[in-house]
Design an enzyme around this catalytic site. Structure first.
Site, short mmCIF file in Angstrom:
data_model
loop_
_atom_site.label_atom_id
_atom_site.label_comp_id
_atom_site.label_asym_id
_atom_site.label_seq_id
_atom_site.Cartn_x
_atom_site.Cartn_y
_atom_site.Cartn_z
N SER A 218 -29.05 18.70 -7.44
CA SER A 218 -30.15 18.81 -8.40
C SER A 218 -31.32 17.91 -8.04
CB SER A 218 -29.67 18.51 -9.82
OG SER A 218 -29.22 17.18 -9.95
N LEU A 265 -34.58 18.74 -11.80
CA LEU A 265 -34.28 19.78 -12.78
C LEU A 265 -32.81 20.15 -12.68
CD1 LEU A 265 -36.07 21.53 -14.84
CD2 LEU A 265 -37.17 19.76 -13.48
N HIS A 266 -31.95 19.30 -13.25
CA HIS A 266 -30.51 19.48 -13.11
C HIS A 266 -30.01 20.81 -13.66
CE1 HIS A 266 -30.57 15.12 -12.42
NE2 HIS A 266 -31.14 14.97 -13.61
N ASP A 267 -30.20 21.00 -14.98
CA ASP A 267 -29.46 22.03 -15.70
C ASP A 267 -29.80 23.47 -15.35
OD1 ASP A 267 -28.16 19.94 -16.86
OD2 ASP A 267 -29.21 20.05 -18.78
#
Length: 366
Positions: A218, A265-267
Site C-alpha cells: 500500500s 491509500l491502503h484500503d
C-alpha cells in the site's frame, strides 16, 4: 441477462482511505457491492458506523447499500485506543464537506447479514474484503465455517512484511525505521486484534483464498500532489471533499512517519485486489518474484503473545505478521509485490467520474 459482476461484501472502519475503498466498491462496473459492515478500528464503532453512512450519502448510495454495525472491540482483548493521531477524533477529520447521514444503520447485526448475503451468491463467486480490525471476519468464519469453502476469496488490508519485500518507503518514528505503522513491527489492523488475524491465516479452508495487502504494497500507492490535483480537476463538492481528506491524511503521515510525498491509500487496494484476482478490471497486481516472474505464495502467522502496552513499549512483537515463502506449487496466502499504480489511479478517477454523474442526477453533492 445474468449479472456477471463480482459480488463483494466490504467490512471496514472508515477512515480516510476507507472512503476511497467504499467509492471504488460502489462505482467499479465489475463489482456488485452486497453490503457494508462496520468494525472498530480507525475510530470507535459508534463513529465508524455513521462515517460509513455519511460516505454513502456523499456517493448517492445511502438508500441502496445497507450498513450493518459489527464488533466494537477485539475477540479477547480490552478496548484499544483508536489512532487519533492519524485519522483524528472522528476517524474522518479534515473536511466540513462530508454530509450528515440520510439513512440509519440496519437493525440486522453484521455477522448474520454478512453470512446471509454471501451464502446467497453462487459458490466460488463472492469475495469478502476486510479493511479494518479483522474481528468481524474472524467471527464470521467461526460461526459460519462453510463460508470458507463457499467464497471465491478473501482480501485483507493489513500486516507488514518488511526486509525489503518491496521498494516502498515504510517511514520512521523517532528516527527508527519500521516495518509496521503502529509499532516498529506491527501494522494497526493486525495488532488491533491479533487473535482474529491469526485465526484467518490458520484456517485451512481459506488456504489459497486469501490475498493480503500489507503496508509494503500500500505504501507504493501514494496520494501525491499530482494525484490530488487530478482529483480536484472536476471541481465538484465530492472531489473537494476527497482532496480535503487526502490533505489531512497527508499531513498526519508527514508528521508521524516522515513520509512527505503523500499518504498511502491502503484500503482501496484490498478492493482493487479482487479485480486483480479475477484478471480484469483495469488494475494489475504482480504476485510473483519480480526478478524471475515465478508465482509466489506464503504462510502467514501472527505474534499473539503480549499486550497492547507491551507492543507499544517495544517489549514484544505483538501483532507482527511472520511471513514464510512456500515451495513452488504450494497453496498459501497471495501477497503481491507490486501493483500498476498508474492503472489504479486511472480506475479510481473513472469511479469518481461515475460518482459525480450519479450525484448530479440525484442533485446531491454538487
Amino acid at each position: 441477462m445474468a449479472d456477471t459482476r463480482i459480488p463483494v461484501w466490504l467490512d471496514c472502519d472508515p477512515g480516510h482511505d476507507d472512503a476511497f475503498a467504499i467509492l471504488l466498491a460502489c462505482y467499479h462496473p465489475r463489482i456488485r457491492l452486497l453490503g457494508i459492515s462496520t468494525v472498530w478500528g480507525n475510530a470507535s464503532l459508534d463513529q465508524t458506523t455513521p462515517n460509513a453512512l455519511s460516505i454513502l450519502t456523499a456517493l448517492s448510495k445511502a438508500h441502496s447499500i445497507p450498513v450493518h454495525p459489527g464488533a466494537s472491540h477485539a475477540l479477547s482483548r480490552p478496548p484499544m485506543h483508536p489512532p487519533t493521531d492519524i485519522h483524528g477524533a472522528t476517524g474522518l477529520d479534515g473536511t466540513d464537506l462530508l454530509p450528515a447521514p440520510v439513512t440509519t444503520p440496519s437493525p440486522i447485526p453484521a455477522i448474520p447479514a454478512m453470512a446471509a448475503a454471501l451464502l446467497a451468491t453462487p459458490p466460488n463467486t463472492a469475495y469478502l474484503v476486510a479493511t479494518g480490525a479483522f474481528t468481524n471476519a474472524a467471527l464470521l468464519f467461526a460461526s459460519h465455517p462453510s463460508l470458507a469453502s463457499h467464497l471465491a476469496g478473501v482480501s485483507l488490508m493489513g500486516g507488514a512484511v518488511g526486509s525489503g519485500f518491496t521498494p516502498a518507503v515504510l517511514g520512521a518514528v523517532d528516527g527508527v525505521p519500521r516495518a509496521g505503522n503502529w509499532t516498529q513491527w506491527a501494522e494497526f489492523n493486525v495488532l488491533a486484534d491479533p487473535e482474529a488475524a491469526d485465526a484467518l491465516f490458520r484456517n485451512e479452508a481459506l488456504r489459497g483464498k486469501i490475498t493480503l495487502v500489507p503496508l509494503d504494497l500500500s505504501h507504493l500507492v501514494l496520494g501525491t500532489e499530482g494525484v490530488r490535483i487530478g482529483i480536484l480537476g472536476g471541481g465538484t463538492r465530492l472531489r473537494r471533499m476527497l482532496v480535503e481528506l487526502l490533505m489531512f491524511f497527508a499531513g498526519t503521515y508527514k508528521e508521524v512517519f516522515g513520509i512527505e510525498e503523500g499518504p498511502p491509500l491502503h484500503d482501496p487496494l484490498a478492493v482493487a485486489a479482487v479485480l486483480g484476482a479475477e484478471g480484469e478490471g483495469g488494475v494489475e497486481f504482480w504476485d510473483c518474484d519480480l526478478a524471475t516472474g515465478e508465482r509466489e505464495r506464503f504462510e502467514v502467522r501472527v505474534v499473539t503473545e503480549g499486550t497492547y502496552e507491551d507492543a507499544k513499549a517495544g517489549r514484544t512483537r505483538t501483532g507482527q505478521t511472520v511471513v514464510r515463502k512456500l515451495g513452488k506449487g504450494e497453496e498459501g496466502v497471495r501477497i503481491p509485490r507490486g501493483v500498476d499504480v498508474e492503472g489504479f489511479w486511472r480506475v479510481m478517477g473513472e469511479c469518481i467520474e461515475r460518482a459525480d454523474e450519479a450525484n448530479e442526477e440525484a442533485g446531491n453533492m454538487v
